[in-house]
Design an enzyme around this catalytic site. Sequence first.
Site, PDB file in Angstrom:
ATOM      1  CG  HIS A 138      -1.996   1.022   1.122  1.00 45.44           C
ATOM      2  ND1 HIS A 138      -1.776   2.350   1.400  1.00 45.44           N
ATOM      3  CD2 HIS A 138      -3.283   0.926   0.733  1.00 45.44           C
ATOM      4  CE1 HIS A 138      -2.897   3.027   1.186  1.00 45.44           C
ATOM      5  NE2 HIS A 138      -3.826   2.176   0.777  1.00 45.44           N
ATOM      6  CD  GLU A 277      -5.349   1.988  -2.909  1.00 49.11           C
ATOM      7  OE1 GLU A 277      -6.513   1.769  -2.574  1.00 49.11           O
ATOM      8  OE2 GLU A 277      -4.463   2.305  -2.099  1.00 49.11           O
TER       9      GLU A 277
HETATM   10  P1  13P Z   1      -9.489   6.693   0.135  1.00 47.32           P
HETATM   11  O1  13P Z   1     -10.674   5.932  -0.366  1.00 47.32           O
HETATM   12  O2  13P Z   1      -9.710   7.286   1.500  1.00 47.32           O
HETATM   13  O3  13P Z   1      -8.994   7.702  -0.860  1.00 47.32           O
HETATM   14  O4  13P Z   1      -8.287   5.642   0.345  1.00 47.32           O
HETATM   15  C1  13P Z   1      -7.982   4.769  -0.668  1.00 47.32           C
HETATM   16  C2  13P Z   1      -7.046   3.759  -0.133  1.00 47.32           C
HETATM   17  O5  13P Z   1      -5.896   4.053   0.162  1.00 47.32           O
HETATM   18  C3  13P Z   1      -7.548   2.391   0.058  1.00 47.32           C
HETATM   19  O6  13P Z   1      -6.505   1.515   0.315  1.00 47.32           O
END
Ligand code: 13P
Length: 364
Positions: A138, A277
């Site tokens: 992550h 992400e």
């Molecule tokens: P948000 O949905 O708060 O932007 O976070 C995304 C995230 O990092 C999920 O792992």
Amino acid sequence: MNSIVSSRVFRNYYRQRTANQWHKVEAEGGVPGAIRPFLAGNWKMNMVPRSGVALAARIFDLCRGVKDVDIGLAPPFTGLSMLSDYIKPDFLRTEYDLGRNVFLLAQDTFFESKGAFTGEISPEMLAAIGVDRVIIGHSDRRTNLGKYFGFGSSVARRLTREFLTKELERLKAKGGADPKIVAALEHLVAEGNQEILAGTAKFFEEELKQRAGESDEAIQRKVHAALGQGLQVILCCGENLEARDTHETFTLLERQIRIALDGVSPRAMHDLIIAYEPVWAVGEGAEPATPDQISEVHDFLRNLIMDLYGEQVASSIRILYGGNVKPDNIVEIMAIPGVDGALVGGASLRAKDFADIVKFGLEK
Ligand code: 13P
């Protein structure tokens, strides 16, 4: 590293569909177009165990009868045991009319199985308490650790002439040191004035604070360790704003994925999910990526998996999007060809919001 994968678009496996159709698609393992959506909530460092179970209960209550998507909940380590006891399939079936579609996720794991690694949690430990899947790589861990833990300050403190002189003597006495290091230290001791050294130290301290975090190599070890314990892996990747602004997005993503998956067999890939992400789209106040940006990256990632593992794996692997997924944009996001689900941060802490995300496209 090989060059960036071809820009060939790997789209033939997606039938055009509206978000509504997702819920009508029966999962038919391996059949093109029938990838089962996965909506996962990453609670990050929120919720004590009891409030986590209460949140899960509210979510299940609002998602009664939903069987055609997979639901994932990722509490902090301390919440895993209690939630694991709560989400037993028989109980979920009788109490909430849910199928075996609820998965317990850990937010991270270490790559060693046991030993002197104070504070770390091994894949064995997670598997033993019923964790199904683990998030690895992550961006909170890839890039933010230096900022929180002040990585670099110990380097900065040491970059003085006195320290470097002693270090040089030590290396020479020991013998066998890398000649490049010895030459650099000799140069710094002879030429480096205190101001230059202090400036260099400050520069590295800032750099490490900004950038230090889990390396691609550590992530690779975690992926192997987790898969080896029978855990499924949600491998995160994503570019920061700097990479996007300098058109390095695809180079960076390719490096992250290639290194993380090095040595992972095609068979093991069935237990792997990718989450894209973009770092700049994550968290309070950020804007989600646009459908075009998401689509372009998901195509790129699927092409990369195609090049690495061939069609069968590329057509069945799930690629999730994460970064400000909310009830009001989930329908649009899930309608993007190549998006197979979402990894949700902030909105997953609100039962109604997360349930609406899980039930995207269904009649309210
Ligand atoms: P948000 O949905 O708060 O932007 O976070 C995304 C995230 O990092 C999920 O792992």
